[in-house]
Write an enzyme that holds these catalytic residues in place. Structure first.
Site, PDB file in Angstrom:
ATOM      1  N   ILE A 241       0.821  -1.211   0.000  1.00 49.38           N
ATOM      2  CA  ILE A 241       0.000   0.000   0.000  1.00 49.38           C
ATOM      3  C   ILE A 241       0.863   1.272   0.000  1.00 49.38           C
ATOM      4  CG2 ILE A 241      -1.862   1.274   1.148  1.00 49.38           C
ATOM      5  CD1 ILE A 241      -2.609  -1.495  -0.230  1.00 49.38           C
ATOM      6  N   THR A 242       0.736   2.018  -1.107  1.00 51.62           N
ATOM      7  CA  THR A 242       1.437   3.300  -1.261  1.00 51.62           C
ATOM      8  C   THR A 242       0.860   4.296  -0.258  1.00 51.62           C
ATOM      9  OG1 THR A 242       1.761   2.827  -3.591  1.00 51.62           O
ATOM     10  CG2 THR A 242       1.974   5.141  -2.927  1.00 51.62           C
TER      11      THR A 242
ATOM     12  N   GLN B 127      25.547   8.028 -35.476  1.00 52.04           N
ATOM     13  CA  GLN B 127      24.147   7.774 -35.811  1.00 52.04           C
ATOM     14  C   GLN B 127      23.465   6.798 -34.841  1.00 52.04           C
ATOM     15  OE1 GLN B 127      22.941   5.753 -39.548  1.00 52.04           O
ATOM     16  NE2 GLN B 127      22.151   7.755 -40.142  1.00 52.04           N
TER      17      GLN B 127
ATOM     18  N   GLU C 294      -1.131  -0.535 -10.379  1.00 54.38           N
ATOM     19  CA  GLU C 294      -2.422  -0.128 -10.981  1.00 54.38           C
ATOM     20  C   GLU C 294      -2.769  -1.003 -12.191  1.00 54.38           C
ATOM     21  OE1 GLU C 294      -3.821   3.814 -10.886  1.00 54.38           O
ATOM     22  OE2 GLU C 294      -2.639   4.306  -9.109  1.00 54.38           O
TER      23      GLU C 294
HETATM   24  N1  CAA Z   1     -13.838  -0.607 -15.670  1.00 54.61           N
HETATM   25  C1  CAA Z   1     -15.067  -0.829 -15.169  1.00 54.61           C
HETATM   26  N2  CAA Z   1     -15.500  -2.053 -14.827  1.00 54.61           N
HETATM   27  C2  CAA Z   1     -14.645  -3.072 -15.019  1.00 54.61           C
HETATM   28  C3  CAA Z   1     -13.349  -2.908 -15.526  1.00 54.61           C
HETATM   29  C4  CAA Z   1     -12.961  -1.600 -15.868  1.00 54.61           C
HETATM   30  N3  CAA Z   1     -11.733  -1.350 -16.353  1.00 54.61           N
HETATM   31  N4  CAA Z   1     -12.738  -4.108 -15.580  1.00 54.61           N
HETATM   32  C5  CAA Z   1     -13.632  -5.007 -15.121  1.00 54.61           C
HETATM   33  N5  CAA Z   1     -14.779  -4.380 -14.781  1.00 54.61           N
HETATM   34  C6  CAA Z   1     -16.003  -4.973 -14.246  1.00 54.61           C
HETATM   35  C7  CAA Z   1     -16.641  -5.938 -15.246  1.00 54.61           C
HETATM   36  O1  CAA Z   1     -17.493  -5.256 -16.130  1.00 54.61           O
HETATM   37  C8  CAA Z   1     -17.400  -6.874 -14.328  1.00 54.61           C
HETATM   38  O2  CAA Z   1     -18.577  -6.271 -13.877  1.00 54.61           O
HETATM   39  P1  CAA Z   1     -20.039  -6.938 -14.130  1.00 54.61           P
HETATM   40  O3  CAA Z   1     -19.978  -8.330 -13.583  1.00 54.61           O
HETATM   41  O4  CAA Z   1     -20.965  -6.048 -13.415  1.00 54.61           O
HETATM   42  O5  CAA Z   1     -20.203  -6.940 -15.610  1.00 54.61           O
HETATM   43  C9  CAA Z   1     -16.481  -6.968 -13.111  1.00 54.61           C
HETATM   44  O6  CAA Z   1     -15.667  -5.793 -13.126  1.00 54.61           O
HETATM   45  C10 CAA Z   1     -15.613  -8.196 -13.113  1.00 54.61           C
HETATM   46  O7  CAA Z   1     -14.912  -8.181 -14.337  1.00 54.61           O
HETATM   47  P2  CAA Z   1     -14.329  -9.488 -15.004  1.00 54.61           P
HETATM   48  O8  CAA Z   1     -15.393 -10.528 -15.116  1.00 54.61           O
HETATM   49  O9  CAA Z   1     -13.618  -9.073 -16.237  1.00 54.61           O
HETATM   50  O10 CAA Z   1     -13.333  -9.951 -13.832  1.00 54.61           O
HETATM   51  P3  CAA Z   1     -11.965 -10.707 -13.891  1.00 54.61           P
HETATM   52  O11 CAA Z   1     -11.741 -11.213 -12.516  1.00 54.61           O
HETATM   53  O12 CAA Z   1     -11.905 -11.675 -15.009  1.00 54.61           O
HETATM   54  O13 CAA Z   1     -10.886  -9.550 -14.248  1.00 54.61           O
HETATM   55  C11 CAA Z   1      -9.635  -7.509 -13.873  1.00 54.61           C
HETATM   56  C12 CAA Z   1     -10.922  -8.299 -13.671  1.00 54.61           C
HETATM   57  C13 CAA Z   1      -9.849  -6.506 -14.987  1.00 54.61           C
HETATM   58  C14 CAA Z   1      -8.451  -8.368 -14.214  1.00 54.61           C
HETATM   59  C15 CAA Z   1      -9.430  -6.804 -12.514  1.00 54.61           C
HETATM   60  O14 CAA Z   1      -9.316  -7.771 -11.496  1.00 54.61           O
HETATM   61  C16 CAA Z   1      -8.237  -5.869 -12.486  1.00 54.61           C
HETATM   62  O15 CAA Z   1      -8.322  -4.744 -12.963  1.00 54.61           O
HETATM   63  N6  CAA Z   1      -7.097  -6.328 -11.869  1.00 54.61           N
HETATM   64  C17 CAA Z   1      -5.946  -5.455 -11.640  1.00 54.61           C
HETATM   65  C18 CAA Z   1      -6.041  -4.844 -10.269  1.00 54.61           C
HETATM   66  C19 CAA Z   1      -5.325  -3.557 -10.165  1.00 54.61           C
HETATM   67  O16 CAA Z   1      -5.246  -2.774 -11.096  1.00 54.61           O
HETATM   68  N7  CAA Z   1      -4.836  -3.274  -8.994  1.00 54.61           N
HETATM   69  C20 CAA Z   1      -4.235  -2.010  -8.692  1.00 54.61           C
HETATM   70  C21 CAA Z   1      -4.208  -1.755  -7.203  1.00 54.61           C
HETATM   71  S1  CAA Z   1      -4.035  -0.055  -6.790  1.00 54.61           S
HETATM   72  C22 CAA Z   1      -2.459   0.319  -7.113  1.00 54.61           C
HETATM   73  O17 CAA Z   1      -1.722  -0.462  -7.648  1.00 54.61           O
HETATM   74  C23 CAA Z   1      -2.038   1.718  -6.725  1.00 54.61           C
HETATM   75  C24 CAA Z   1      -0.614   2.009  -6.928  1.00 54.61           C
HETATM   76  O18 CAA Z   1       0.142   1.155  -7.203  1.00 54.61           O
HETATM   77  C25 CAA Z   1      -0.086   3.318  -6.824  1.00 54.61           C
HETATM   78  P1  FAD Z   2       0.343 -11.195  -9.680  1.00 57.58           P
HETATM   79  O1  FAD Z   2      -1.059 -10.856  -9.783  1.00 57.58           O
HETATM   80  O2  FAD Z   2       0.732 -12.341  -8.797  1.00 57.58           O
HETATM   81  O3  FAD Z   2       1.014 -11.306 -11.057  1.00 57.58           O
HETATM   82  C1  FAD Z   2       2.273 -11.959 -11.291  1.00 57.58           C
HETATM   83  C2  FAD Z   2       2.510 -11.991 -12.809  1.00 57.58           C
HETATM   84  O4  FAD Z   2       1.500 -12.777 -13.442  1.00 57.58           O
HETATM   85  C3  FAD Z   2       2.441 -10.610 -13.463  1.00 57.58           C
HETATM   86  O5  FAD Z   2       3.361 -10.521 -14.519  1.00 57.58           O
HETATM   87  C4  FAD Z   2       1.045 -10.552 -14.017  1.00 57.58           C
HETATM   88  O6  FAD Z   2       0.876  -9.666 -15.090  1.00 57.58           O
HETATM   89  C5  FAD Z   2       0.851 -12.007 -14.435  1.00 57.58           C
HETATM   90  N1  FAD Z   2      -0.570 -12.379 -14.498  1.00 57.58           N
HETATM   91  C6  FAD Z   2      -1.445 -12.517 -13.466  1.00 57.58           C
HETATM   92  N2  FAD Z   2      -2.661 -12.851 -13.923  1.00 57.58           N
HETATM   93  C7  FAD Z   2      -2.560 -12.923 -15.277  1.00 57.58           C
HETATM   94  C8  FAD Z   2      -3.477 -13.218 -16.335  1.00 57.58           C
HETATM   95  N3  FAD Z   2      -4.762 -13.482 -16.097  1.00 57.58           N
HETATM   96  N4  FAD Z   2      -3.018 -13.203 -17.614  1.00 57.58           N
HETATM   97  C9  FAD Z   2      -1.724 -12.903 -17.874  1.00 57.58           C
HETATM   98  N5  FAD Z   2      -0.805 -12.614 -16.916  1.00 57.58           N
HETATM   99  C10 FAD Z   2      -1.222 -12.624 -15.649  1.00 57.58           C
HETATM  100  N6  FAD Z   2      -1.930  -2.017  -4.566  1.00 57.58           N
HETATM  101  C11 FAD Z   2      -2.905  -1.308  -3.950  1.00 57.58           C
HETATM  102  O7  FAD Z   2      -4.001  -1.785  -3.775  1.00 57.58           O
HETATM  103  N7  FAD Z   2      -2.649  -0.050  -3.507  1.00 57.58           N
HETATM  104  C12 FAD Z   2      -1.460   0.563  -3.648  1.00 57.58           C
HETATM  105  O8  FAD Z   2      -1.289   1.703  -3.235  1.00 57.58           O
HETATM  106  C13 FAD Z   2      -0.415  -0.167  -4.296  1.00 57.58           C
HETATM  107  N8  FAD Z   2       0.834   0.368  -4.417  1.00 57.58           N
HETATM  108  C14 FAD Z   2       1.857  -0.417  -4.885  1.00 57.58           C
HETATM  109  C15 FAD Z   2       3.175   0.066  -4.819  1.00 57.58           C
HETATM  110  C16 FAD Z   2       4.228  -0.761  -5.195  1.00 57.58           C
HETATM  111  C17 FAD Z   2       5.621  -0.253  -5.092  1.00 57.58           C
HETATM  112  C18 FAD Z   2       3.971  -2.087  -5.654  1.00 57.58           C
HETATM  113  C19 FAD Z   2       5.091  -3.013  -6.038  1.00 57.58           C
HETATM  114  C20 FAD Z   2       2.672  -2.536  -5.744  1.00 57.58           C
HETATM  115  C21 FAD Z   2       1.612  -1.719  -5.361  1.00 57.58           C
HETATM  116  N9  FAD Z   2       0.302  -2.194  -5.359  1.00 57.58           N
HETATM  117  C22 FAD Z   2      -0.698  -1.482  -4.746  1.00 57.58           C
HETATM  118  C23 FAD Z   2       0.029  -3.561  -5.786  1.00 57.58           C
HETATM  119  C24 FAD Z   2      -0.003  -3.717  -7.296  1.00 57.58           C
HETATM  120  O9  FAD Z   2      -1.171  -3.165  -7.820  1.00 57.58           O
HETATM  121  C25 FAD Z   2       0.111  -5.230  -7.595  1.00 57.58           C
HETATM  122  O10 FAD Z   2       1.425  -5.607  -7.285  1.00 57.58           O
HETATM  123  C26 FAD Z   2      -0.226  -5.552  -9.033  1.00 57.58           C
HETATM  124  O11 FAD Z   2      -1.606  -5.326  -9.277  1.00 57.58           O
HETATM  125  C27 FAD Z   2       0.140  -6.995  -9.400  1.00 57.58           C
HETATM  126  O12 FAD Z   2      -0.318  -7.901  -8.453  1.00 57.58           O
HETATM  127  P2  FAD Z   2       0.682  -9.018  -7.839  1.00 57.58           P
HETATM  128  O13 FAD Z   2       1.867  -8.300  -7.338  1.00 57.58           O
HETATM  129  O14 FAD Z   2      -0.091  -9.827  -6.873  1.00 57.58           O
HETATM  130  O15 FAD Z   2       1.121  -9.874  -9.063  1.00 57.58           O
END
Ligand code: CAA
Ligand code: FAD
Length: 379
Positions: free
Chosen positions: A157-158, A279, A363
């Site tokens: 968590i950032t 180049q 993200e």
């Molecule tokens: N926008 C709006 N709705 C969305 C969506 C999008 N981009 N992607 C999926 N949904 C909705 C779908 O429409 C569906 O809704 P309904 O059932 O109502 O139709 C629901 O979400 C579930 O979708 P899927 O059936 O496609 O679910 P899935 O499990 O197969 O896949 C996923 C979903 C897109 C992979 C999703 O799990 C995902 O985005 N994963 C990545 C998580 C992520 O980005 N984490 C970031 C954490 S925060 C962070 O990282 C902050 C930081 O670092 C600074």
């Molecule tokens: P996994 O989900 O275990 O993925 C491992 C590998 O498998 C990846 O290469 C991935 O792309 C691949 N993979 C997984 N599923 C599939 C698929 N279906 N098809 C193809 N490839 C796949 N999260 C928050 O909620 N809040 C934050 O503030 C936040 N800040 C972060 C800051 C840092 C520095 C880091 C490192 C992470 C942060 N995250 C945060 C978490 C971040 O969003 C996750 O690390 C990221 O979403 C990937 O999840 P994972 O690490 O569990 O990797």
């Protein structure tokens, strides 16, 4: 299509550029080396209105558009990608989520101090077993009538230890799968809420990343965001906008690495001439400039679609996918152009290369962006 920036957008860009030069440049190497959070700088970012850029002024924000946000993010990330991620999380995950979906009472209580930069926020979706697979939430929030009982662990968590307000996603009804997930506003200091150790990271080392542990934390019912079961849709919709922030962070890293490389290539001599006259080096710079321009256009397209109220799930994912790859490619080549100097701290590009990598992971990884884009275009 008008690529010309408005007076206001140019002013924001210049203000962010000045801030980055005067407040962030100095000490950026030391903060990276020692994992020091830019406390004073983040406070000043808040005072300048950069922590609630797109929030309505009635809730303490600056009331600017998303294009201005992209411009500012790029300028900040160009110098300090760690400060940029703090800014991105607060703006486009926490403030944007609250402004769009929270109740009036929640906005008064939580959004105002966040948007004005009085406090900062964190967005807590990821868990040890639920990263990319975000629907597999293990954190539970059990409905106890007037409150929920929150249990579980969030990781990565950032702003984990610097935030005061946390948006926590949790499972409230496992049988309903992703429709049984809710989002809650949790305050730092509530009984049973513990912050874990700081992660030792490869890059963005000035930002603080922590696990969070929740043990029987009482969350008042009024702290749930939206209707029951809205939490996963909340997270996905917020992340669509968040991805524009990270794409702009990546763009800034790329632009920073490119500018340093161009300068270096014009100064450094080898075989009797500046290396830009070879180049092989000139073509690297040409590729960098081209990729960066394309990344910028994708960021601007997504931001402008957001400002127009359009669906940005595809354009936000495309911007993040492309800009993060650009950041990585450009930073690697920037190190190459700097030769041995690229490999040591004082020339900045080695840090930029380490910082760039995270933009392909958080993200939503690049693989996840492709899932979002391909599902979107298949619809
Ligand atoms: N926008 C709006 N709705 C969305 C969506 C999008 N981009 N992607 C999926 N949904 C909705 C779908 O429409 C569906 O809704 P309904 O059932 O109502 O139709 C629901 O979400 C579930 O979708 P899927 O059936 O496609 O679910 P899935 O499990 O197969 O896949 C996923 C979903 C897109 C992979 C999703 O799990 C995902 O985005 N994963 C990545 C998580 C992520 O980005 N984490 C970031 C954490 S925060 C962070 O990282 C902050 C930081 O670092 C600074
Ligand atoms: P996994 O989900 O275990 O993925 C491992 C590998 O498998 C990846 O290469 C991935 O792309 C691949 N993979 C997984 N599923 C599939 C698929 N279906 N098809 C193809 N490839 C796949 N999260 C928050 O909620 N809040 C934050 O503030 C936040 N800040 C972060 C800051 C840092 C520095 C880091 C490192 C992470 C942060 N995250 C945060 C978490 C971040 O969003 C996750 O690390 C990221 O979403 C990937 O999840 P994972 O690490 O569990 O990797």
């Amino acid at each position: 299509m008008d690529f010309k920036l408005t007076e206001e957008q140019l002013m924001i860009q210049q203000a962010a550029r000045d801030f980055a030069q005067t407040e962030l440049q100095e000490g950026v190497i030391e903060r990276d080396e020692n994992q020091i959070f830019p406390t004073e700088q983040v406070k000043k970012l808040g005072e300048l209105g950069f922590l609630g850029m797109m929030v309505d002024p009635k809730y303490g924000g600056s009331g600017l558009d998303s294009v201005s946000y992209v411009l500012a993010m790029e300028e900040i990330a160009k110098v300090d990608a760690s400060a940029a991620v703090v800014m991105s999380v607060n703006n486009s995950l926490v403030c944007a989520g609250l402004e769009k979906y929270a109740s009036e009472e929640q906005k008064e209580k939580y959004l105002k101090p966040l948007a004005s930069g009085e406090v900062i926020g964190a967005f807590c979706l990821s868990e040890p077993e639920a990263g990319s697979d975000a629907t597999s939430q293990k954190t539970t929030a059990i409905d106890m009538g007037d409150h929920y009982l929150l249990n579980g662990t969030k990781n990565w968590i950032t702003n984990g230890n610097t935030a005061s307000t946390y948006i926590v996603i949790a499972q409230t009804d496992i049988d309903k799968k992703h429709k049984g997930i809710n989002a809650f506003i949790v305050e730092r200091g509530w009984k049973g809420f513990e912050v874990g150790a700081k992660e030792q990271k490869m890059g963005i080392r000035g930002s603080d990343t922590h696990s969070l542990m929740f043990t029987d934390v009482r969350v008042p019912k009024e702290n749930r965001i939206g209707e029951d079961g809205f939490g996963f849709a909340f997270a996905m919709n917020v992340l669509n906008g968040g991805r524009i922030g990270i794409a702009s962070q990546a763009l800034g890293i790329a632009q920073g690495a490119y500018e340093l490389s161009l300068k270096y290539a014009k100064e450094r001599k080898a075989f009797g001439t500046e290396i830009i006259n070879h180049q092989a080096i000139a073509f690297k710079l040409a590729d960098m400039a081209t990729e960066i321009s394309a990344a910028r256009l994708l960021c601007m397209k997504a931001a402008s679609e957001k400002d127009n109220g359009q669906d940005i799930s595809i354009s936000g994912a495309m911007a993040k996918l492309f800009a993060s790859k650009t950041a990585m490619d450009v930073a690697v080549e920037a190190v190459q152009i700097h030769g041995g100097n690229g490999y040591v701290r004082e020339y900045h590009v080695e840090r930029m290369m380490r910082d760039a990598k995270i933009t392909q992971i958080y993200e939503g990884t690049s693989e996840i962006q492709k899932i979002v884009i391909s599902r979107g275009i298949a619809k």
